[in-house]
Design a protein around this motif. Structure first.
Motif, mmCIF file in Angstrom:
data_model
loop_
_atom_site.group_PDB
_atom_site.id
_atom_site.type_symbol
_atom_site.label_atom_id
_atom_site.label_comp_id
_atom_site.label_asym_id
_atom_site.label_seq_id
_atom_site.Cartn_x
_atom_site.Cartn_y
_atom_site.Cartn_z
ATOM 1 N N VAL A 1 -9.553 -0.468 -2.926
ATOM 2 C CA VAL A 1 -9.794 -1.595 -2.025
ATOM 3 C C VAL A 1 -11.196 -2.129 -2.273
ATOM 4 N N GLN B 1 -8.067 6.148 3.688
ATOM 5 C CA GLN B 1 -8.764 7.013 2.739
ATOM 6 C C GLN B 1 -8.556 8.487 3.080
ATOM 7 N N VAL C 1 -5.474 5.240 0.112
ATOM 8 C CA VAL C 1 -6.531 4.524 -0.607
ATOM 9 C C VAL C 1 -7.484 5.567 -1.175
ATOM 10 N N CYS D 1 -6.693 3.331 -10.480
ATOM 11 C CA CYS D 1 -5.806 2.989 -9.372
ATOM 12 C C CYS D 1 -4.515 2.360 -9.897
ATOM 13 N N LEU E 1 0.793 -1.227 0.000
ATOM 14 C CA LEU E 1 0.000 0.000 0.000
ATOM 15 C C LEU E 1 0.827 1.280 0.000
ATOM 16 N N ALA F 1 -4.255 3.362 -4.190
ATOM 17 C CA ALA F 1 -4.795 2.004 -4.162
ATOM 18 C C ALA F 1 -6.314 2.045 -4.134
ATOM 19 N N LEU G 1 -9.266 1.467 7.397
ATOM 20 C CA LEU G 1 -9.472 1.852 6.003
ATOM 21 C C LEU G 1 -9.886 3.312 5.886
#
Length: 373
Positions: A44, A127, A132, A274, A37, A42, A123
């Motif tokens: 997810v 973000q 992410v 991504c 990561l 990325a 997560l």
């Protein structure tokens, strides 16, 4: 893109159950995930396994087999005939959710009240820090939104969190009118005072009917004929009776359409934008998610899969898999990726100190779940 009954090829299940999976230490898993990561940008994809620590039962057992054959099909729920009306009565009393958390009048409150766990908050931290850029979730429980709702507004959450199979927190009628699920629950209660009293009794005594892994409430000897599904209030204003209503989730046999807010082109575009794809807590049994993996592989994107037990992607060249629960590692993954920065950012520090760990009872791996006659 039509959602089919979730299935993992039998050959994969046999091979996975016969193989001796090498145990991996959390520290090694953290290093591998953090290395994957760290470059950022990325996407997810999350599945049912991510919500287990929030008390929501997994879709499959430890051996990868789907534990409830009592599937719910879109055409049955939307059938305008008396048979369809009977199905809706039964559905709204016992089954209001598809593809990971199907709940109903009795089963919805536990999902509504479920809280994000440590993986959801980890997560959210990734973000928030733009490591992410997109979370695509197969879950309909809304827990990714709950984890970051105090940081982002609704518009930004909807831009950065895509609910692939819809959401349980709203209901749509056959003519497209949307009702908040909590309001719909109230309408059901008013229309069914005896069932409301029964639900209140269950809550007061702490007794919850045993549920199958997909959320079906097991109730024996119940007569559904007298259960009333109310008409859509917006349709009544248009001088039309219509009790064909369903949660805004995608059922087996139903297609993911523009009306559901998700288009296949949009999904593929998220994968194309991504640089790498992390899949977490999913067996990829439904093709709606598996197609995203295949698209990433066709584009030669790095792919990492984090899941306990067999998946449809097992054995695919180019897919790196780690067999471990996300809750065991994701907080430490975030700390490793962000370095000392996680301690100096108050938002990130708060996110990494948040989250429950309350998995469901041990019977969630029941290999012979009870199914109503």
């Amino acid at each position: 893109m039509r959602v089919s009954v979730p299935n993992i090829p039998e050959a994969i299940l046999r091979s996975a159950n016969a193989a001796q999976t090498r145990a991996i230490l959390p520290a090694e898993a953290v290093e591998r995930i953090a290395t994957f990561l760290s470059p950022g940008n990325a996407a997810v994809v999350t599945g049912a396994g991510v919500s287990v620590d929030s008390g929501i039962r997994a879709y499959r057992g430890a051996k990868g087999r789907y534990l409830n054959p009592n599937y719910k099909y879109y055409h049955e729920l939307m059938d305008p005939s008396p048979k369809g009306a009977a199905f809706r009565r039964r559905y709204w009393y016992v089954h209001p959710l598809l593809l990971w958390s199907l709940r109903s009048y009795l089963g919805y409150p536990p999902v509504r009240d479920a809280q994000p766990n440590t993986t959801h908050f980890a997560l959210a931290a990734l973000q928030y820090t733009s490591v992410v850029n997109k979370v695509i979730t197969q879950n309909v429980d809304g827990l990714h939104h709950k984890a970051i709702a105090h940081v982002w507004d609704t518009t930004r959450m909807d831009q950065r969190i895509l609910e692939l199979h819809g959401r349980l927190r709203s209901v749509r009628c056959a003519h497209g009118h949307i009702t908040d699920r909590n309001i719909f629950q109230q309408q059901l209660s008013v229309a069914n005072p005896e069932w409301k009293a029964f639900a209140d009794e269950l809550e007061a005594t702490g007794r919850q009917p045993r549920t199958n892994p997909d959320g079906d409430v097991v109730l024996e000897g119940v007569n559904y004929d007298e259960f009333v599904v109310p008409d859509c209030p917006e349709c009544l204003l248009e001088h039309r009776h219509n009790n064909i209503q369903k949660p805004e989730v995608i059922f087996f046999g139903e297609s993911i359409t523009k009306e559901s807010g998700i288009a296949r082109k949009h999904l593929f575009h998220d994968v194309e934008r991504c640089d790498r794809l992390l899949l977490m807590g999913t067996t990829l049994a439904t093709f709606s998610a598996f197609r995203l993996l295949r698209h990433a592989m066709d584009l030669h994107k790095p792919v990492l899969l984090l899941n306990l037990g067999p998946t449809r992607a097992d054995g695919l060249a180019g897919v790196d898999k780690i067999d471990i629960a996300s809750g065991a590692v994701m907080r430490d993954v975030v700390k490793s990726v962000l370095g000392a920065g996680w301690t100096t950012d108050s938002v990130v520090a708060d996110l990494l100190q948040s989250g429950i760990v309350k998995p469901p009872p041990d019977d969630h791996d029941d290999t012979a779940p009870r199914v109503e006659a």
